[in-house]
Design an enzyme around this catalytic site. Structure first.
Site, PDB file in Angstrom:
ATOM      1  N   ARG A 176      -7.364  17.078  17.468  1.00 40.05           N
ATOM      2  CA  ARG A 176      -7.606  15.652  17.728  1.00 40.05           C
ATOM      3  C   ARG A 176      -6.739  14.836  16.772  1.00 40.05           C
ATOM      4  O   ARG A 176      -6.401  15.307  15.678  1.00 40.05           O
ATOM      5  CB  ARG A 176      -9.077  15.286  17.486  1.00 40.05           C
TER       6      ARG A 176
ATOM      7  N   ILE B  15       0.838  -1.200   0.000  1.00 40.16           N
ATOM      8  CA  ILE B  15       0.000   0.000   0.000  1.00 40.16           C
ATOM      9  C   ILE B  15       0.874   1.252   0.000  1.00 40.16           C
ATOM     10  O   ILE B  15       0.429   2.316  -0.394  1.00 40.16           O
ATOM     11  CB  ILE B  15      -0.987   0.039   1.187  1.00 40.16           C
ATOM     12  N   ASP B  16       2.133   1.124   0.454  1.00 42.57           N
ATOM     13  CA  ASP B  16       3.020   2.302   0.493  1.00 42.57           C
ATOM     14  C   ASP B  16       3.403   2.785  -0.910  1.00 42.57           C
ATOM     15  O   ASP B  16       3.866   3.917  -1.063  1.00 42.57           O
ATOM     16  CB  ASP B  16       4.294   1.984   1.276  1.00 42.57           C
TER      17      ASP B  16
ATOM     18  N   GLU C 225       3.142   8.345   8.391  1.00 41.71           N
ATOM     19  CA  GLU C 225       3.764   7.879   9.647  1.00 41.71           C
ATOM     20  C   GLU C 225       5.271   8.131   9.683  1.00 41.71           C
ATOM     21  O   GLU C 225       5.851   8.306  10.762  1.00 41.71           O
ATOM     22  CB  GLU C 225       3.497   6.379   9.827  1.00 41.71           C
TER      23      GLU C 225
ATOM     24  N   VAL D 244      -6.396  -0.354   9.261  1.00 37.53           N
ATOM     25  CA  VAL D 244      -7.659  -0.307   8.496  1.00 37.53           C
ATOM     26  C   VAL D 244      -7.326  -0.118   7.009  1.00 37.53           C
ATOM     27  O   VAL D 244      -8.003  -0.649   6.133  1.00 37.53           O
ATOM     28  CB  VAL D 244      -8.561   0.853   8.997  1.00 37.53           C
TER      29      VAL D 244
HETATM   30  O1  F6P Z   1       2.763  -2.409   4.311  1.00 41.70           O
HETATM   31  C1  F6P Z   1       3.697  -1.392   4.601  1.00 41.70           C
HETATM   32  C2  F6P Z   1       3.375  -0.831   5.922  1.00 41.70           C
HETATM   33  O2  F6P Z   1       2.047  -0.541   5.817  1.00 41.70           O
HETATM   34  C3  F6P Z   1       4.133   0.393   6.403  1.00 41.70           C
HETATM   35  O3  F6P Z   1       3.643   1.599   5.978  1.00 41.70           O
HETATM   36  C4  F6P Z   1       4.014   0.253   7.894  1.00 41.70           C
HETATM   37  O4  F6P Z   1       5.029   0.950   8.547  1.00 41.70           O
HETATM   38  C5  F6P Z   1       4.128  -1.199   8.072  1.00 41.70           C
HETATM   39  O5  F6P Z   1       3.564  -1.795   6.929  1.00 41.70           O
HETATM   40  C6  F6P Z   1       3.497  -1.726   9.333  1.00 41.70           C
HETATM   41  O6  F6P Z   1       3.348  -3.091   9.207  1.00 41.70           O
HETATM   42  P1  F6P Z   1       3.258  -4.148  10.390  1.00 41.70           P
HETATM   43  O7  F6P Z   1       2.410  -3.533  11.452  1.00 41.70           O
HETATM   44  O8  F6P Z   1       2.634  -5.320   9.734  1.00 41.70           O
HETATM   45  O9  F6P Z   1       4.656  -4.394  10.837  1.00 41.70           O
END
Ligand code: F6P
Length: 344
Positions: A267, A127-128, A223, A274
């Site tokens: 907030r 998705i990234d 993130e 999700v």
């Molecule tokens: O799929 C990539 C990703 O969504 C990143 O953006 C995110 O940091 C990571 O996976 C978190 O994945 P998990 O919680 O499965 O380690």
């Protein structure tokens, strides 16, 4: 042919749609056998697999997750792991292994080809949206839609209270989801890893917007977004079992800083997993189907160590050695020339 397939790394909407396309194409068009390895490379190392049939894949097109299971981690984490992969594949008479994964899985796949001669076809997934060599990864557009739907809902509650909503989306190294969902959702600011931000600029954008009599601001943050050095605190991230920072929480720091600078109630909403769950949208279902069929065609054409990829309207094969070790960053012309026009 006997085609092996595995899903690796974080899950992503559309994995099952790719599996279905591989199975339908391989069995119905070519008379192949398809073996699905469970839980990514673990299933290869531990010889845990199932035969995938047209019947067993019935109904999975719209289903999220992966029926094969997925894991992070690599055969290179184990002594003789790569050799064991080769032995298992030889023992099971696998002619080609289709690896559906992101940068981590595709890097492993490419090494297995280069060092041990394993015949690999990659299918880029995350998705990234940060895999080099393809215009888009499946799952990305579904994640953008989920984030955009959330932003739409947040607008109305934020307007009712004259609040600032800081919405954190996934994007470890790149801000594709943040940029697209920010544009689609009418964000006041979008903060991405590619472009370290100054929190004072963000606060000024929020103040400008509210000074025009508009209630509510949505600040979308990836993130992995990074503040300019010395401008504000950043969270201390714990490491996951693979030594990667477990991201999440920059939005909390940003919300606190924005409140201090603007006085507006803030907030935080972290959309989190999700974005990865649930059904793929129509675009991704079509893309997954095309990629799955292309992977089988590539295997029959004798293509080696390559990834099926999107280039414009076409599906092409790209050598994995042109892909691995690279990250596909957000096109800054979209960020600088489009997204920022609507900030503040
Ligand atoms: O799929 C990539 C990703 O969504 C990143 O953006 C995110 O940091 C990571 O996976 C978190 O994945 P998990 O919680 O499965 O380690």
């Amino acid at each position: 042919m006997r085609i092996g397939v595995l899903t690796g790394g974080g899950d992503c909407p559309g994995l099952n749609a790719v599996l279905r396309a591989i199975v339908r194409s391989a069995i119905n068009e070519h008379g192949d056998t398809v073996v699905g390895f469970l839980d990514a490379w673990d299933g290869v190392l531990e010889k845990r697999s199932i035969e995938l049939t047209v019947q067993s894949l019935a109904g999975v097109l719209p289903r999220g997750g992966t029926i094969l299971g997925t894991r992070r981690g690599s055969p290179y984490d184990f002594v003789n792991g790569p050799q064991q992969v080769r032995e298992v594949l030889t023992e099971m008479s696998i002619d080609a292994l289709v690896v559906i994964g992101g940068n981590g899985s595709l890097t492993v796949a490419s090494r297995l080809h280069d060092e041990l001669g394993i015949n690999i076809i990659g299918v880029p997934k995350t998705i990234d949206n940060d895999v080099e060599g393809t215009d888009v990864c499946f799952g990305f557009h579904t994640a953008v839609q989920i984030a955009t739907d959330a932003i739409d809902r947040l607008h109305t509650t934020a307007e009712s209270h004259d609040r600032v909503m800081v919405v954190e989306v996934m994007g470890r190294d790149t801000g594709w989801i943040a940029t697209y969902a920010g544009i689609a959702g009418g964000a006041t600011a979008v903060l991405i890893p590619e472009h370290p931000f100054d929190i004072d600029d963000v606060a000024n954008a929020v103040k400008r917007k509210h000074s025009r009599g508009r209630y509510a601001s949505i600040v979308v943050v990836a993130e992995g977004a990074i503040p300019k050095a010395g401008t504000m605190p950043t969270p201390q991230y714990a490491l996951d079992p693979f030594g990667r920072p477990r991201l999440g929480g920059i939005s909390v720091e940003i919300a606190r800083e924005l409140f201090e600078r603007t006085g507006f109630e803030t907030r935080v909403v972290q959309i989190g997993h999700v974005q990865r769950g649930g059904t793929p949208n129509a675009f991704d279902r079509v893309l997954c189907t095309r990629l799955g069929v292309a992977a089988v065609t590539a295997a029959h054409d004798g293509v080696q160590n390559s990834m099926v990829a999107v280039r414009g309207e076409d599906i092409v094969c790209v050598p994995l050695n042109q892909v691995v070790g690279k990250t596909r960053y957000v096109d800054l012309s979209i960020y600088d020339n489009v997204a920022t026009v609507f900030f503040g």
